[in-house]
Design a protein around this motif. Structure first.
Motif, PDB file in Angstrom:
ATOM      1  N   PHE A 208       0.834  -1.205   0.000  1.00 15.04           N
ATOM      2  CA  PHE A 208       0.000   0.000   0.000  1.00 15.04           C
ATOM      3  C   PHE A 208       0.873   1.261   0.000  1.00 15.04           C
ATOM      4  O   PHE A 208       0.627   2.203  -0.760  1.00 15.04           O
ATOM      5  CB  PHE A 208      -0.916  -0.003   1.224  1.00 15.04           C
ATOM      6  N   THR A 209       1.907   1.284   0.848  1.00 20.12           N
ATOM      7  CA  THR A 209       2.801   2.446   0.908  1.00 20.12           C
ATOM      8  C   THR A 209       3.502   2.673  -0.432  1.00 20.12           C
ATOM      9  O   THR A 209       3.558   3.796  -0.942  1.00 20.12           O
ATOM     10  CB  THR A 209       3.852   2.258   2.013  1.00 20.12           C
ATOM     11  N   TYR A 211       2.575   1.691  -3.331  1.00 23.03           N
ATOM     12  CA  TYR A 211       1.615   2.085  -4.364  1.00 23.03           C
ATOM     13  C   TYR A 211       1.270   3.565  -4.255  1.00 23.03           C
ATOM     14  O   TYR A 211       1.152   4.269  -5.270  1.00 23.03           O
ATOM     15  CB  TYR A 211       0.358   1.235  -4.266  1.00 23.03           C
ATOM     16  N   VAL A 212       1.089   4.072  -3.039  1.00 22.02           N
ATOM     17  CA  VAL A 212       0.802   5.508  -2.859  1.00 22.02           C
ATOM     18  C   VAL A 212       1.959   6.338  -3.407  1.00 22.02           C
ATOM     19  O   VAL A 212       1.751   7.355  -4.086  1.00 22.02           O
ATOM     20  CB  VAL A 212       0.548   5.815  -1.369  1.00 22.02           C
ATOM     21  N   VAL A 215       1.751   6.407  -7.130  1.00 21.48           N
ATOM     22  CA  VAL A 215       0.743   7.348  -7.631  1.00 21.48           C
ATOM     23  C   VAL A 215       1.293   8.774  -7.630  1.00 21.48           C
ATOM     24  O   VAL A 215       1.053   9.554  -8.551  1.00 21.48           O
ATOM     25  CB  VAL A 215      -0.536   7.258  -6.770  1.00 21.48           C
ATOM     26  N   ILE A 216       2.070   9.105  -6.580  1.00 19.20           N
ATOM     27  CA  ILE A 216       2.637  10.453  -6.485  1.00 19.20           C
ATOM     28  C   ILE A 216       3.680  10.677  -7.584  1.00 19.20           C
ATOM     29  O   ILE A 216       3.744  11.747  -8.201  1.00 19.20           O
ATOM     30  CB  ILE A 216       3.271  10.658  -5.091  1.00 19.20           C
ATOM     31  N   ARG A 219       1.767  10.601 -12.482  1.00 19.03           N
ATOM     32  CA  ARG A 219       0.418  11.160 -12.531  1.00 19.03           C
ATOM     33  C   ARG A 219      -0.186  10.933 -13.913  1.00 19.03           C
ATOM     34  O   ARG A 219      -0.520  11.859 -14.631  1.00 19.03           O
ATOM     35  CB  ARG A 219       0.451  12.632 -12.176  1.00 19.03           C
ATOM     36  N   PRO A 223      -0.839   4.214 -12.590  1.00 15.40           N
ATOM     37  CA  PRO A 223      -1.447   3.683 -11.356  1.00 15.40           C
ATOM     38  C   PRO A 223      -2.672   2.820 -11.621  1.00 15.40           C
ATOM     39  O   PRO A 223      -2.896   1.819 -10.945  1.00 15.40           O
ATOM     40  CB  PRO A 223      -1.816   4.952 -10.577  1.00 15.40           C
ATOM     41  N   THR A 309       6.915   2.600   7.538  1.00 17.04           N
ATOM     42  CA  THR A 309       6.070   1.406   7.448  1.00 17.04           C
ATOM     43  C   THR A 309       6.745   0.203   8.082  1.00 17.04           C
ATOM     44  O   THR A 309       6.103  -0.599   8.775  1.00 17.04           O
ATOM     45  CB  THR A 309       5.739   1.106   5.980  1.00 17.04           C
TER      46      THR A 309
END
Length: 600
Positions: A208-209, A211-212, A215-216, A219, A223, A309
């Protein structure tokens, strides 16, 4: 041409001097890394368990190779541990390729996974900083923390495969190139994480970390593609597990969430291990991340997020009932990665002025004063040396600003000071992981180490003695229930029954009362002639229904003086200790008192 030749010779000379200085700075970490290889390679092939659940992992692989479900209802005579099946599947294929079903195959898989983790750390630091010395430094730190992890990097457990898959997935998802290459690496990273989630459950947090962050960084449509691939593959694997393993959800998700808490053990380990051995890099990375934010280096935030994390996942794992030092493994991996980034960035680039200069000139002296004052107040406390080392680092960081590292003289002075800090820190780790302390035994003073290498390297005498114990158990007539080590029973040709260590997972949390009825029925009906146990059943490691069934239907041999002999003595050589034997209450001993204690 003469001046060119002299200039070339000087460059080679300076390069050799630089390499020599780097090797001197890293020499303690090289020693600790060598210690890992000595221990790991020397014990990989021993037949006995290095950790009490290695054998259960091997038996799960045997079951998989027979085409049986890994997570059946416990009443069927097998209970899997609360781990997903990736390690079982990978090791099973390795067993087929290598032609062996013994426990060393799983250790080889873990060892190669640790080497893969070191390679990913090396490539990641090199990709981000361009520094070969930093890239070489980071894996050495990871291997240095081998004792802190409970010597877990090379045993037959899923942690090494888990951290390798997490590091590989994070490395791919944080690739810094756009376009088709970004899409390719993003999809590959998603696929790796969808597999990593079935190596160990906490991989979901790292996925999850990462993947975030992905995304950043991207753009665009990447994603969406990555999420689709990850979701599809995860659902595919989950569907397969549900169809073929009916108890998977209960064993790997529900029971794990219901595990109790162990606050006392959590505090003790934080004080004695994690804080002491990681305080210096924690503080160094904290300052480095703060300055990176002000210097507008957004890619260092990648490490900050993943490192946070790892700390959360590690502390959460320690907090659960049964949490052990293997929860330090992800912390060690991302901590070593960050120190490699720090080395690469700091030793090559300068520092901007403004707010950072203000922080250094006013805040760092305060930290220095507090560190020196506090360390002087605790002369014996284990945190004294880390605080002193960090105070030296504070001085080096201060000079980094004052001397202006973009000036050659300031840069070399600053590099030398930080090199000294790294060397002292490595020497401190060497001292702590192999510190000699005088101990008086039998009226004589001897030197022992805190993490003694001689207790980890098996000698021929230890292996021979361990085989004697196995032969003694093999000679027992009738049915023998190895209540801790079913793998030993398989090794000597005895029937394998319920692995009680896995059964205990069913009873730790709110899922208690799930002890297999067939096991309790077998104990009540006295189907076993002998029960071999590590420790006395009065200890809390055994669930109450099992303990009561043994006490009601069996007698401990060591308590029966009329038998005239003791079957087993403590087996310290194996690390596991099958030392106590219980027999049926209606069992009749042999006429001859032939079973004497084995002498070590």
């Amino acid at each position: 041409m003469l001046w060119l030749k002299k200039s070339l010779n000087l460059k080679i000379l300076f390069l050799l001097i630089r390499i020599l200085l780097v090797l001197i700075c890293l020499s303690p970490f090289i020693f600790l890394a060598a210690r890992f290889f000595v221990i790991s390679l020397s014990r990989m092939g021993v037949f006995y368990e290095l950790e009490f659940q290695e054998g259960d992992m091997a038996l799960a692989c045997h079951r998989y190779l027979k085409g049986l479900p890994l997570y059946p209802d416990p009443e069927q005579g097998f209970v899997h541990m609360t781990y997903p099946p990736v390690m079982d599947v990978v090791t099973s294929f390795a067993m087929v390729i290598l032609g062996s079903k013994e426990i060393w195959v799983g250790r080889l898989v873990s060892f190669l996974s640790t080497m893969g983790t070191c390679l990913i750390i090396f490539l990641w630091v090199k990709r981000e900083t361009g520094s070969y010395s930093g890239a070489f430094f980071a894996p050495l730190i990871y291997l240095s923390y081998y004792p802190m992890s409970g010597y877990w990097y090379d045993i037959f457990r899923p942690d090494s495969v888990f951290i390798f898959s997490v590091m590989l997935g994070s490395y791919l998802l944080t690739w810094k190139f756009e376009g088709r290459k970004g899409i390719m690496y993003g999809v590959a990273g998603a696929l790796v994480f969808s597999v990593a989630a079935y190596a160990k459950q906490s991989a979901v947090l790292f996925g999850f970390t990462a993947y975030v962050i992905h995304v950043i960084l991207y753009r665009n449509k990447v994603p969406i593609i990555t999420a689709a691939v990850g979701l599809f593959s995860s659902l595919l694997i989950l569907g397969y597990l549900y169809l073929t393993n009916p108890f998977f959800h209960t064993q790997c998700i529900r029971i794990l969430l219901e595990h109790g808490k162990n606050l006392e053990s959590w505090h003790r380990r934080l004080d004695n291990e994690l804080v002491q051995f990681t305080l210096i890099p924690f503080l160094i990375l904290l300052i480095w991340h703060v300055t990176s934010i002000f210097e507008k280096k957004p890619r260092t935030l990648i490490h900050l997020a993943l490192f946070a994390t790892s700390v959360y996942a590690g502390l959460k794992g320690l907090y659960k009932m049964g949490g052990y030092k293997n929860n330090y493994v992800p912390i060690a991996a991302f901590l070593s990665l960050g120190m490699g980034w720090f080395w690469g960035y700091t030793f090559q680039t300068g520092v901007k002025r403004g707010i950072i200069r203000f922080v250094s000139l006013f805040i760092m002296p305060v930290i220095l004063a507090i560190g020196l004052w506090y360390s002087s107040r605790i002369p014996i406390h284990p945190l004294r040396m880390p605080l002193i080392i960090f105070s030296i680092f504070a001085v080096a960081w201060e000079l980094r600003i004052i001397l202006n590292p973009e000036n050659m003289i300031g840069k070399y002075i600053h590099t030398a000071l930080l090199g000294i800090v790294i060397f002292i820190w490595g020497a401190f780790l060497c001292h702590q992981f192999s510190a000699l302390s005088p101990v008086k035994e039998n009226g004589k003073w001897t030197l022992k180490t805190r993490y003694p290498i001689e207790m980890r390297v098996p000698t021929p005498e230890i292996v021979k003695y361990s085989w004697k114990v196995m032969e003694r158990i093999k000679s027992l007539p009738g049915t023998v229930y190895m209540i801790h080590h079913n793998y030993y029973a398989w090794l000597i040709g005895k029937q394998v029954y319920y692995p009680v260590d896995a059964v205990r997972d069913l009873t730790i949390g709110r899922g208690s009362g799930m002890v297999p009825r067939n096991l309790l029925k077998a104990l009540d009906e006295r189907r076993f002639d002998f029960i071999v146990i590590n420790d006395r059943i009065e200890r809390d490691w055994l669930d109450n229904p099992i303990r009561n069934a043994i006490r009601n239907n069996y007698i401990e041999i060591e308590n029966l003086e009329k038998f005239g002999w003791k079957l087993l003595r403590p087996v310290d050589a194996t690390g596991m200790k099958p030392r106590f034997v219980w027999v049926r209450k209606d069992w009749k001993p042999p006429e001859e008192k032939s079973l004497e204690p084995i002498k070590q």
